[in-house]
Design a protein around this motif. Structure first.
Motif, mmCIF file in Angstrom:
data_model
loop_
_atom_site.group_PDB
_atom_site.id
_atom_site.type_symbol
_atom_site.label_atom_id
_atom_site.label_comp_id
_atom_site.label_asym_id
_atom_site.label_seq_id
_atom_site.Cartn_x
_atom_site.Cartn_y
_atom_site.Cartn_z
ATOM 1 N N UNK A 1 -1.721 -4.506 -2.107
ATOM 2 C CA UNK A 1 -0.870 -3.638 -1.434
ATOM 3 C C UNK A 1 -1.013 -3.780 0.228
ATOM 4 N N UNK A 2 -1.995 -4.294 0.644
ATOM 5 C CA UNK A 2 -2.455 -4.657 1.968
ATOM 6 C C UNK A 2 -1.294 -5.653 2.635
ATOM 7 N N UNK B 1 4.928 2.270 7.319
ATOM 8 C CA UNK B 1 4.500 3.389 8.290
ATOM 9 C C UNK B 1 4.280 2.986 9.647
ATOM 10 N N UNK B 2 3.574 3.769 10.587
ATOM 11 C CA UNK B 2 3.378 3.297 11.678
ATOM 12 C C UNK B 2 2.387 1.966 11.766
ATOM 13 N N UNK B 3 2.872 1.021 12.394
ATOM 14 C CA UNK B 3 2.086 -0.145 12.534
ATOM 15 C C UNK B 3 1.750 -0.934 10.951
ATOM 16 N N UNK B 4 2.525 -0.504 10.107
ATOM 17 C CA UNK B 4 2.341 -0.885 8.658
ATOM 18 C C UNK B 4 0.964 -0.740 8.034
ATOM 19 N N UNK C 1 2.971 5.491 -2.492
ATOM 20 C CA UNK C 1 4.132 5.805 -3.491
ATOM 21 C C UNK C 1 3.607 5.312 -4.853
ATOM 22 N N UNK C 2 2.703 4.440 -4.984
ATOM 23 C CA UNK C 2 2.363 4.187 -6.117
ATOM 24 C C UNK C 2 1.992 5.399 -7.054
ATOM 25 N N UNK D 1 5.317 -0.279 -2.971
ATOM 26 C CA UNK D 1 3.844 -0.544 -2.524
ATOM 27 C C UNK D 1 3.768 -2.113 -2.951
ATOM 28 N N UNK D 2 4.432 -2.653 -3.861
ATOM 29 C CA UNK D 2 4.423 -4.184 -4.348
ATOM 30 C C UNK D 2 5.591 -4.871 -3.610
ATOM 31 N N UNK D 3 6.438 -4.482 -2.824
ATOM 32 C CA UNK D 3 7.821 -5.065 -2.359
ATOM 33 C C UNK D 3 7.342 -5.474 -0.945
#
Length: 221
Positions: free
Chosen positions: A143-144, A149-152, A158-159, A175-177
């Motif tokens: 997921x990294x 969100x702010x600054x990814x 959401x998972x 989360x995996x997209x």
């Protein structure tokens, strides 16, 4: 409800429970403990433990919360110096679901107070819901690259909240997209939902718009 990640530790006088709730509101949580029971609730997280030893509320209990979303709760032991065994057996600490057969199968209800009693039952929180131990999935390591969100900087939000936010999130499994794919899906959804008639109506019903255009703020006058 989500069973949060947690761990327990101890010293001769205290039992310390550390609970990870990164997406809860620190101002909205409930903690209950007495004897061998411990209960924690902070929407959407819920934790109920059957402790191997007894704890007591005597004014020495403490709780803290840090910016990483971790609650640290320090509870006094009823008998100082006693050793609580099995604190690393987290699955066994999760209290089993109790039977609800204590209520009579047939109950006489007053017609005049039926609605009030029904509202009270709906508002009462079910402390005996079944719990599922938290397990880190293989997707958590992937997921990294799918941050948001702010600054990814956020990932994995959401998972575990999919059931709570299913009616709010348009993209499944965000989360995996990857970011580029999420953007394509967002643009496609916006194009599909665009209604030109909605904006065309502003040309015919423009009285409110003209009123706003004529408005002059106090610093102009």
């Amino acid at each position: 409800m989500i069973t949060p990640a947690f761990e327990l530790s101890q010293d001769p006088d205290f039992l310390t429970i550390t609970i990870r709730v990164p997406y809860a509101r620190v101002s909205e949580f409930d903690v209950y403990f007495e004897g061998n029971e411990f209960k924690f609730y902070a929407k959407p997280y819920f934790l109920r433990l059957a402790l191997p030893g007894r704890i007591v509320e005597d004014g020495r209990e403490k709780a803290s919360y840090d910016d990483k979303g971790i609650f640290t709760i320090k509870l006094p032991k009823e008998t100082p110096g006693i050793y609580f065994e099995g604190l690393d057996m987290l699955t066994s600490l999760l209290a089993p679901k109790k039977s609800r057969s204590a209520k009579p199968l047939i109950q006489e209800i007053d017609p005049g107070n039926g609605e009030e009693e029904q509202e009270e039952e709906e508002e009462e929180f079910d402390w005996e819901i079944e719990q599922t131990p938290y397990e880190e999935s293989k997707e958590d390591h992937l997921r990294s690259s799918c941050g948001y969100g702010f600054g990814n900087q956020k990932s994995g939000v959401f998972g575990r909240l999919q059931e709570e936010l299913s009616e709010v999130i348009d993209i499944k499994n965000p989360d995996v997209t990857p970011i580029d794919e999420r953007r394509r899906k967002r643009l496609a959804a916006e194009a599909a939902k665009f209604d030109p008639d909605h904006y065309l109506a502003d040309f015919f019903e423009d009285e409110a718009i003209h009123h706003l255009l004529k408005y002059k703020p106090w610093w102009v006058e």
